[in-house]
Design a protein around this motif. Structure first.
Motif, PDB file in Angstrom:
ATOM      1  N   GLY A 150       0.806  -1.213   0.000  1.00  0.00           N
ATOM      2  CA  GLY A 150       0.000   0.000   0.000  1.00  0.00           C
ATOM      3  C   GLY A 150       0.843   1.268   0.000  1.00  0.00           C
ATOM      4  N   ILE A 151       2.154   1.120  -0.209  1.00  0.00           N
ATOM      5  CA  ILE A 151       3.048   2.280  -0.237  1.00  0.00           C
ATOM      6  C   ILE A 151       3.288   2.674  -1.691  1.00  0.00           C
ATOM      7  N   ARG A 152       3.036   3.933  -1.998  1.00  0.00           N
ATOM      8  CA  ARG A 152       3.230   4.390  -3.373  1.00  0.00           C
ATOM      9  C   ARG A 152       4.701   4.689  -3.648  1.00  0.00           C
ATOM     10  N   ARG A 153       5.024   4.696  -4.922  1.00  0.00           N
ATOM     11  CA  ARG A 153       6.405   4.949  -5.317  1.00  0.00           C
ATOM     12  C   ARG A 153       6.676   6.437  -5.530  1.00  0.00           C
ATOM     13  N   MET A 154       7.958   6.799  -5.488  1.00  0.00           N
ATOM     14  CA  MET A 154       8.430   8.093  -5.962  1.00  0.00           C
ATOM     15  C   MET A 154       9.578   7.793  -6.905  1.00  0.00           C
ATOM     16  N   GLU A 155       9.383   8.095  -8.188  1.00  0.00           N
ATOM     17  CA  GLU A 155      10.363   7.720  -9.202  1.00  0.00           C
ATOM     18  C   GLU A 155      11.303   8.874  -9.500  1.00  0.00           C
ATOM     19  N   LEU A 156      12.603   8.574  -9.549  1.00  0.00           N
ATOM     20  CA  LEU A 156      13.627   9.570  -9.810  1.00  0.00           C
ATOM     21  C   LEU A 156      14.570   9.089 -10.895  1.00  0.00           C
ATOM     22  N   PRO A 157      15.137  10.018 -11.663  1.00  0.00           N
ATOM     23  CA  PRO A 157      16.170   9.628 -12.629  1.00  0.00           C
ATOM     24  C   PRO A 157      17.369   9.034 -11.909  1.00  0.00           C
ATOM     25  N   SER A 158      18.041   8.119 -12.567  1.00  0.00           N
ATOM     26  CA  SER A 158      19.179   7.432 -11.956  1.00  0.00           C
ATOM     27  C   SER A 158      20.261   8.402 -11.501  1.00  0.00           C
ATOM     28  N   ALA A 159      20.612   9.371 -12.350  1.00  0.00           N
ATOM     29  CA  ALA A 159      21.690  10.306 -12.000  1.00  0.00           C
ATOM     30  C   ALA A 159      21.344  11.099 -10.753  1.00  0.00           C
ATOM     31  N   VAL A 160      20.086  11.483 -10.627  1.00  0.00           N
ATOM     32  CA  VAL A 160      19.655  12.259  -9.461  1.00  0.00           C
ATOM     33  C   VAL A 160      19.731  11.409  -8.198  1.00  0.00           C
ATOM     34  N   ALA A 161      19.153  10.212  -8.242  1.00  0.00           N
ATOM     35  CA  ALA A 161      19.103   9.360  -7.046  1.00  0.00           C
ATOM     36  C   ALA A 161      20.498   8.933  -6.595  1.00  0.00           C
ATOM     37  N   LEU A 162      21.300   8.439  -7.528  1.00  0.00           N
ATOM     38  CA  LEU A 162      22.627   7.941  -7.162  1.00  0.00           C
ATOM     39  C   LEU A 162      23.561   9.073  -6.758  1.00  0.00           C
ATOM     40  N   GLY A 163      23.511  10.172  -7.481  1.00  0.00           N
ATOM     41  CA  GLY A 163      24.378  11.300  -7.158  1.00  0.00           C
ATOM     42  C   GLY A 163      24.068  11.881  -5.791  1.00  0.00           C
ATOM     43  N   ALA A 164      22.782  12.081  -5.514  1.00  0.00           N
ATOM     44  CA  ALA A 164      22.404  12.649  -4.220  1.00  0.00           C
ATOM     45  C   ALA A 164      22.706  11.684  -3.084  1.00  0.00           C
ATOM     46  N   ALA A 165      22.454  10.385  -3.295  1.00  0.00           N
ATOM     47  CA  ALA A 165      22.737   9.403  -2.248  1.00  0.00           C
ATOM     48  C   ALA A 165      24.223   9.407  -1.901  1.00  0.00           C
ATOM     49  N   ALA A 166      25.064   9.503  -2.933  1.00  0.00           N
ATOM     50  CA  ALA A 166      26.510   9.530  -2.685  1.00  0.00           C
ATOM     51  C   ALA A 166      26.916  10.766  -1.889  1.00  0.00           C
ATOM     52  N   ARG A 167      26.345  11.930  -2.239  1.00  0.00           N
ATOM     53  CA  ARG A 167      26.698  13.160  -1.522  1.00  0.00           C
ATOM     54  C   ARG A 167      26.213  13.123  -0.076  1.00  0.00           C
ATOM     55  N   LEU A 168      24.981  12.630   0.130  1.00  0.00           N
ATOM     56  CA  LEU A 168      24.440  12.555   1.490  1.00  0.00           C
ATOM     57  C   LEU A 168      25.297  11.662   2.376  1.00  0.00           C
ATOM     58  N   HIS A 169      25.758  10.548   1.818  1.00  0.00           N
ATOM     59  CA  HIS A 169      26.600   9.639   2.601  1.00  0.00           C
ATOM     60  C   HIS A 169      27.977  10.250   2.843  1.00  0.00           C
ATOM     61  N   ARG A 170      28.507  10.903   1.827  1.00  0.00           N
ATOM     62  CA  ARG A 170      29.851  11.470   1.943  1.00  0.00           C
ATOM     63  C   ARG A 170      29.921  12.534   3.046  1.00  0.00           C
ATOM     64  N   ILE A 171      28.860  13.324   3.199  1.00  0.00           N
ATOM     65  CA  ILE A 171      28.880  14.369   4.228  1.00  0.00           C
ATOM     66  C   ILE A 171      28.315  13.879   5.562  1.00  0.00           C
ATOM     67  N   GLY A 172      28.007  12.561   5.625  1.00  0.00           N
ATOM     68  CA  GLY A 172      27.629  11.965   6.899  1.00  0.00           C
ATOM     69  C   GLY A 172      26.181  12.107   7.290  1.00  0.00           C
ATOM     70  N   LEU A 173      25.293  12.488   6.348  1.00  0.00           N
ATOM     71  CA  LEU A 173      23.885  12.650   6.690  1.00  0.00           C
ATOM     72  C   LEU A 173      23.117  11.334   6.687  1.00  0.00           C
ATOM     73  N   THR A 174      23.626  10.346   5.952  1.00  0.00           N
ATOM     74  CA  THR A 174      22.952   9.045   5.916  1.00  0.00           C
ATOM     75  C   THR A 174      23.971   7.923   6.092  1.00  0.00           C
ATOM     76  N   PRO A 175      23.553   6.794   6.696  1.00  0.00           N
ATOM     77  CA  PRO A 175      24.481   5.671   6.899  1.00  0.00           C
ATOM     78  C   PRO A 175      24.668   4.821   5.657  1.00  0.00           C
ATOM     79  N   SER A 176      23.782   4.961   4.665  1.00  0.00           N
ATOM     80  CA  SER A 176      23.804   4.077   3.505  1.00  0.00           C
ATOM     81  C   SER A 176      24.567   4.700   2.349  1.00  0.00           C
ATOM     82  N   PRO A 177      25.612   4.028   1.844  1.00  0.00           N
ATOM     83  CA  PRO A 177      26.297   4.513   0.650  1.00  0.00           C
ATOM     84  C   PRO A 177      25.419   4.344  -0.579  1.00  0.00           C
ATOM     85  N   ALA A 178      25.796   5.002  -1.667  1.00  0.00           N
ATOM     86  CA  ALA A 178      25.009   4.922  -2.900  1.00  0.00           C
ATOM     87  C   ALA A 178      24.908   3.488  -3.408  1.00  0.00           C
ATOM     88  N   GLY A 179      25.905   2.664  -3.095  1.00  0.00           N
ATOM     89  CA  GLY A 179      25.888   1.280  -3.555  1.00  0.00           C
ATOM     90  C   GLY A 179      24.691   0.486  -3.064  1.00  0.00           C
TER      91      GLY A 179
END
Length: 370
Positions: A258-287
């Motif tokens: 019952g949870i809806r999706r939010m779809e993002l372009p690959s470059a946006v999702a992977l790039g932002a995930a990498a930056r968030l992890h690099r600056i320590g805001l999230t525990p999960s790396p882009a991988g």
């Protein structure tokens, strides 16, 4: 009075003699998680003679013989003497643990246990990794054979450690003749677990990367324990994948949850995930995102051929997972308090905003250069 017929005496003796007992089994990481469940299961089994439990604290299973020590301590060899099989479950895959400290514990601990087991005369060690070691790749077959090449990289949480453990497993029989090693690889593990993949379902929206084709296969901890017991009793050996039969497509997951999706372009999702992890805001790396993008489903044929069957379906395990994570709020792998979750809004909103901002900045720079 004549003595009873020999066949009658044999039948009486058989009925009064205790049932045959099997191996002495040592379990590391026995005080919590899968280790605690397996320790209790083996202690209750008529096919196991004795359970030796090893951990840094005492667990709740009173039937086990407890030894309190760090698995990296070479003294563990003395505690393993007399054991026939060792199941090594003392792994740290906590998202919040420092990556270097986690690797040092996991790799050194596995090395020490394998060496100590060989020195103690143990004939089999059972290791537990994950089907993540196969890698999540767009050209993966559905399902993968257990013999498929391990194509994962060290870019996702803990996967580098698991790949090194797999390497140690392959080397051990050559380094220690007479020592057999069985590797059990569970799919997405559910049942009191906390991983980047279970946190995916703590989001108000399921992040879907455009153009990807996710396929979800789960493994209930009780099914993992029953598969480990098969390995302990030598009903099956080698490299084993364990999970529910089949898989769920992303659309099925969304319908069931019952949870809806939010779809993002690959470059946006992977790039932002990498930056968030690099600056320590999230525990999960882009991988970690790759495992929500591409299939890594396995057949589990070796266990099936040995007569093992999962007790849970993917649908049942997903339902349990959703119940366990109810009330938790995660954005980009980072668990939030209730106030933070309200402010954050939809899951992945932070990823979307930062990624979109980065795209805008690059576009502006490109225009200025013209």
């Amino acid at each position: 009075m004549s003595s009873p017929d020999p066949q009658v005496r044999a039948a009486r003796n058989k009925s009064t003699s205790p049932p045959p007992r099997g191996p002495v089994v040592a379990v590391t990481g026995a005080a919590s998680g899968v280790g605690a469940l397996l320790t209790a299961r083996l202690a209750a089994s008529e096919e196991v003679k004795q359970v030796v439990a090893v951990d840094e604290r005492r667990g709740e299973c009173a039937e086990a013989e407890w030894h309190i020590l760090d698995v990296r301590d070479p003294a563990i060899a003395d505690r393993l003497r007399g054991a026939d099989v060792v199941v090594h479950l003392a792994l740290d895959l906590d998202l919040e643990t420092d990556a270097a400290a986690r690797t040092a514990y996991n790799v050194r601990g596995t090395q020490t246990v394998l060496t100590a087991a060989a020195a103690a005369g143990v004939h089999r060690v059972v290791l537990c990794t994950s089907t993540m070691v196969y890698g999540a790749l767009p050209d993966n077959e559905l399902p993968l054979s257990e013999d498929a090449e391990l194509r994962a990289t060290a870019e996702a949480t803990g996967v580098g450690d698991l790949l090194e453990i797999e390497r140690l497993a392959r080397r051990a029989p050559r380094a220690h003749p007479g020592l057999n090693v069985t590797v059990v690889r569970p799919a997405v593990l559910v049942g009191g677990t906390d991983t980047a993949l279970t946190r995916y379902f703590e989001s108000p929206r399921l992040l879907v990367v455009a153009g990807s084709r996710p396929a979800w296969q789960f493994c209930h901890v009780e099914d993992l324990c029953s598969a480990l017991e098969y390995a302990v009793l030598e009903k099956v050996d080698g490299e084993l994948a364990v999970g529910c039969d089949g898989w769920l497509e992303q659309e099925e997951v969304e319908e069931l949850s019952g949870i809806r999706r939010m779809e993002l372009p690959s470059a946006v999702a992977l790039g932002a995930a990498a930056r968030l992890h690099r600056i320590g805001l999230t525990p999960s790396p882009a991988g970690d995102l790759a495992y929500t993008m591409y299939p890594w489903v396995v057949s589990g044929s070796r266990l099936h051929d040995a007569g093992w069957r999962p007790s849970y379906t993917n649908e049942e395990v997903l339902a349990q997972l959703l119940e366990e994570v109810s009330g938790r709020h995660t954005v980009a792998g980072r668990r939030l308090g209730r106030k933070d979750a309200t402010a954050a809004g939809a899951a992945g909103a932070t990823v979307a905003l930062l990624g979109a901002a980065a795209v805008v900045r690059r576009a502006r720079k490109a225009r200025h250069r013209i």
